[in-house]
Write a protein that holds these residues in place. Structure first.
Motif, PDB file in Angstrom:
ATOM      1  N   VAL A   1      10.228  31.600  -4.289  1.00  0.00           N
ATOM      2  CA  VAL A   1       9.489  31.744  -5.568  1.00  0.00           C
ATOM      3  C   VAL A   1       8.393  32.724  -5.022  1.00  0.00           C
ATOM      4  O   VAL A   1       7.441  32.447  -4.195  1.00  0.00           O
ATOM      5  CB  VAL A   1       8.996  30.524  -6.124  1.00  0.00           C
ATOM      6  N   GLY A   2       8.595  34.072  -5.642  1.00  0.00           N
ATOM      7  CA  GLY A   2       7.460  34.833  -5.351  1.00  0.00           C
ATOM      8  C   GLY A   2       6.291  34.941  -6.514  1.00  0.00           C
ATOM      9  O   GLY A   2       6.573  34.294  -7.505  1.00  0.00           O
ATOM     10  N   ALA A   3       5.659  35.876  -6.480  1.00  0.00           N
ATOM     11  CA  ALA A   3       4.328  35.886  -7.469  1.00  0.00           C
ATOM     12  C   ALA A   3       4.935  36.330  -8.667  1.00  0.00           C
ATOM     13  O   ALA A   3       4.474  36.004  -9.807  1.00  0.00           O
ATOM     14  CB  ALA A   3       3.166  36.846  -6.901  1.00  0.00           C
ATOM     15  N   GLN A   4       6.082  37.171  -8.810  1.00  0.00           N
ATOM     16  CA  GLN A   4       6.609  37.633 -10.093  1.00  0.00           C
ATOM     17  C   GLN A   4       7.955  37.297 -10.267  1.00  0.00           C
ATOM     18  O   GLN A   4       8.676  37.486 -11.328  1.00  0.00           O
ATOM     19  CB  GLN A   4       6.367  39.333 -10.172  1.00  0.00           C
ATOM     20  N   VAL A   5       8.803  37.118  -9.236  1.00  0.00           N
ATOM     21  CA  VAL A   5      10.240  36.999  -9.075  1.00  0.00           C
ATOM     22  C   VAL A   5      10.540  35.588  -8.694  1.00  0.00           C
ATOM     23  O   VAL A   5       9.955  35.278  -7.634  1.00  0.00           O
ATOM     24  CB  VAL A   5      10.771  38.206  -8.470  1.00  0.00           C
ATOM     25  N   VAL A   6      11.575  35.099  -8.959  1.00  0.00           N
ATOM     26  CA  VAL A   6      12.352  34.035  -8.623  1.00  0.00           C
ATOM     27  C   VAL A   6      14.017  34.439  -8.052  1.00  0.00           C
ATOM     28  O   VAL A   6      14.404  34.880  -8.741  1.00  0.00           O
ATOM     29  CB  VAL A   6      12.453  32.672  -9.279  1.00  0.00           C
ATOM     30  N   VAL A   7      14.096  33.988  -6.795  1.00  0.00           N
ATOM     31  CA  VAL A   7      15.452  34.394  -6.199  1.00  0.00           C
ATOM     32  C   VAL A   7      16.461  32.864  -5.752  1.00  0.00           C
ATOM     33  O   VAL A   7      15.509  32.549  -4.831  1.00  0.00           O
ATOM     34  CB  VAL A   7      15.538  35.461  -5.247  1.00  0.00           C
ATOM     35  N   GLU A   8      17.439  32.782  -6.215  1.00  0.00           N
ATOM     36  CA  GLU A   8      18.150  31.594  -5.379  1.00  0.00           C
ATOM     37  C   GLU A   8      19.312  32.181  -4.932  1.00  0.00           C
ATOM     38  O   GLU A   8      20.237  33.011  -5.757  1.00  0.00           O
ATOM     39  CB  GLU A   8      18.305  30.547  -6.639  1.00  0.00           C
ATOM     40  N   THR A   9      19.601  32.177  -3.765  1.00  0.00           N
ATOM     41  CA  THR A   9      20.906  32.411  -3.341  1.00  0.00           C
ATOM     42  C   THR A   9      21.807  31.326  -2.417  1.00  0.00           C
ATOM     43  O   THR A   9      20.967  30.396  -2.128  1.00  0.00           O
ATOM     44  CB  THR A   9      20.761  33.740  -2.246  1.00  0.00           C
ATOM     45  N   GLY A  10      23.039  31.237  -2.392  1.00  0.00           N
ATOM     46  CA  GLY A  10      23.821  30.247  -1.784  1.00  0.00           C
ATOM     47  C   GLY A  10      25.136  30.682  -1.497  1.00  0.00           C
ATOM     48  O   GLY A  10      25.642  31.404  -2.039  1.00  0.00           O
ATOM     49  N   GLY A  11      25.845  29.569  -0.890  1.00  0.00           N
ATOM     50  CA  GLY A  11      27.260  29.892  -0.607  1.00  0.00           C
ATOM     51  C   GLY A  11      27.552  29.952   0.907  1.00  0.00           C
ATOM     52  O   GLY A  11      26.586  29.392   1.410  1.00  0.00           O
ATOM     53  N   HIS A  12      28.858  30.463   1.039  1.00  0.00           N
ATOM     54  CA  HIS A  12      29.319  30.604   2.474  1.00  0.00           C
ATOM     55  C   HIS A  12      30.197  31.809   2.336  1.00  0.00           C
ATOM     56  O   HIS A  12      30.422  32.434   1.186  1.00  0.00           O
ATOM     57  CB  HIS A  12      29.928  29.398   2.782  1.00  0.00           C
ATOM     58  N   MET A  13      30.719  32.094   3.461  1.00  0.00           N
ATOM     59  CA  MET A  13      31.704  33.324   3.622  1.00  0.00           C
ATOM     60  C   MET A  13      32.688  33.405   2.469  1.00  0.00           C
ATOM     61  O   MET A  13      33.370  32.361   2.263  1.00  0.00           O
ATOM     62  CB  MET A  13      32.361  33.304   5.024  1.00  0.00           C
ATOM     63  N   ARG A  14      32.891  34.648   1.795  1.00  0.00           N
ATOM     64  CA  ARG A  14      33.447  34.792   0.893  1.00  0.00           C
ATOM     65  C   ARG A  14      33.456  33.994  -0.704  1.00  0.00           C
ATOM     66  O   ARG A  14      34.427  33.989  -1.406  1.00  0.00           O
ATOM     67  CB  ARG A  14      35.103  34.516   1.155  1.00  0.00           C
ATOM     68  N   ALA A  15      32.269  33.139  -0.649  1.00  0.00           N
ATOM     69  CA  ALA A  15      31.884  32.412  -1.682  1.00  0.00           C
ATOM     70  C   ALA A  15      30.626  32.447  -1.942  1.00  0.00           C
ATOM     71  O   ALA A  15      30.064  31.377  -1.843  1.00  0.00           O
ATOM     72  CB  ALA A  15      32.677  31.041  -1.664  1.00  0.00           C
ATOM     73  N   TYR A  16      30.067  33.578  -2.398  1.00  0.00           N
ATOM     74  CA  TYR A  16      28.498  33.452  -2.636  1.00  0.00           C
ATOM     75  C   TYR A  16      28.078  33.560  -4.236  1.00  0.00           C
ATOM     76  O   TYR A  16      28.883  33.877  -5.011  1.00  0.00           O
ATOM     77  CB  TYR A  16      27.888  35.011  -2.151  1.00  0.00           C
ATOM     78  N   ALA A  17      27.062  32.955  -4.313  1.00  0.00           N
ATOM     79  CA  ALA A  17      26.471  32.849  -5.864  1.00  0.00           C
ATOM     80  C   ALA A  17      24.739  32.910  -5.710  1.00  0.00           C
ATOM     81  O   ALA A  17      24.058  32.513  -4.886  1.00  0.00           O
ATOM     82  CB  ALA A  17      26.992  31.360  -6.463  1.00  0.00           C
ATOM     83  N   GLY A  18      24.358  33.392  -6.773  1.00  0.00           N
ATOM     84  CA  GLY A  18      23.001  33.251  -6.861  1.00  0.00           C
ATOM     85  C   GLY A  18      22.350  34.040  -8.389  1.00  0.00           C
ATOM     86  O   GLY A  18      23.356  34.398  -9.211  1.00  0.00           O
ATOM     87  N   ARG A  19      21.079  34.117  -8.418  1.00  0.00           N
ATOM     88  CA  ARG A  19      20.522  34.524  -9.606  1.00  0.00           C
ATOM     89  C   ARG A  19      18.998  34.839  -9.064  1.00  0.00           C
ATOM     90  O   ARG A  19      18.450  34.305  -8.331  1.00  0.00           O
ATOM     91  CB  ARG A  19      20.350  33.486 -10.652  1.00  0.00           C
ATOM     92  N   ALA A  20      18.446  35.877  -9.809  1.00  0.00           N
ATOM     93  CA  ALA A  20      17.359  36.518  -9.671  1.00  0.00           C
ATOM     94  C   ALA A  20      16.589  36.603 -11.053  1.00  0.00           C
ATOM     95  O   ALA A  20      17.319  37.229 -11.860  1.00  0.00           O
ATOM     96  CB  ALA A  20      17.127  37.526  -8.866  1.00  0.00           C
ATOM     97  N   TRP A  21      15.338  36.280 -11.331  1.00  0.00           N
ATOM     98  CA  TRP A  21      14.953  36.465 -12.569  1.00  0.00           C
ATOM     99  C   TRP A  21      13.409  36.711 -12.726  1.00  0.00           C
ATOM    100  O   TRP A  21      12.654  36.269 -11.489  1.00  0.00           O
ATOM    101  CB  TRP A  21      15.105  35.257 -13.489  1.00  0.00           C
ATOM    102  N   LEU A  22      12.801  37.079 -13.784  1.00  0.00           N
ATOM    103  CA  LEU A  22      11.250  37.402 -13.879  1.00  0.00           C
ATOM    104  C   LEU A  22      10.767  36.317 -14.623  1.00  0.00           C
ATOM    105  O   LEU A  22      11.040  36.385 -16.052  1.00  0.00           O
ATOM    106  CB  LEU A  22      11.316  38.789 -14.589  1.00  0.00           C
ATOM    107  N   PRO A  23      10.153  35.169 -14.412  1.00  0.00           N
ATOM    108  CA  PRO A  23       9.865  34.236 -15.183  1.00  0.00           C
ATOM    109  C   PRO A  23       8.937  34.613 -16.497  1.00  0.00           C
ATOM    110  O   PRO A  23       9.206  34.000 -17.595  1.00  0.00           O
ATOM    111  CB  PRO A  23       9.025  33.301 -14.280  1.00  0.00           C
TER     112      PRO A  23
END
Length: 157
Positions: free
Chosen positions: A122-144
């Motif tokens: 959680v940054g001052a302006q952006v939130v980034v969520e990342t996860g997963g493992h090799m060959r199966a990644y998922a995530g999201r990034a947004w400006l609240p």
């Protein structure tokens, strides 16, 4: 010592220029957070939250499905989600918000609050969520602050 003529130097410069132009043309075109969207060929689109936003979906060069969320009122990208065998280029997707993400991630790491398989930064302006493992990644990034009215964090899937 071998010297070259101006003609040979000019040809070499022209060749280098042509190659760099070709490499730029081959790069995938997409917008970053806060920018106007660019729709890649083959992308599909559908409305979200009664038309407050639209989701543009495409498959990137690494085979990941990327969803680009565009606010209808402002016409700018406010979020990305992804899922697939590779992570997208986060620096490119975050654009001008990448520095905020990097500094927040560094602070989180220094505090010992990072995880091997997933992270929520959680940054001052952006939130980034990342996860997963090799060959199966998922995530999201947004400006609240840029979430359109009627769109919640849970809608970003």
């Amino acid at each position: 010592m071998k010297t070259c003529s101006l003609i040979q130097a000019g040809r070499a410069a022209a060749c280098a220029c042509a190659l760099s132009c070709l490499s730029l043309a081959a790069a995938p075109a997409h917008a970053a957070l806060g920018d106007a969207p660019t729709v890649p060929p083959g992308a599909s689109s559908h409305p979200l939250a009664g038309g407050a936003a639209r989701v543009v979906s495409y498959v990137d060069d690494g085979g990941a499905t990327v969803n680009e969320y565009v606010a209808s009122a402002s016409g700018t990208v406010f979020a990305y989600t992804w899922q697939g065998p590779t992570q997208p280029n986060l620096e490119a997707l975050l654009g001008r918000y990448a520095a905020d993400w990097r500094s927040a991630a560094a602070a989180q790491h220094a505090a010992g609050r990072d995880d091997l398989h997933g992270a929520r930064v959680v940054g001052a302006q952006v939130v980034v969520e990342t996860g997963g493992h090799m060959r199966a990644y998922a995530g999201r990034a947004w400006l609240p602050a840029a979430l359109p009215e009627g769109v919640a964090e849970g809608d970003l899937q």
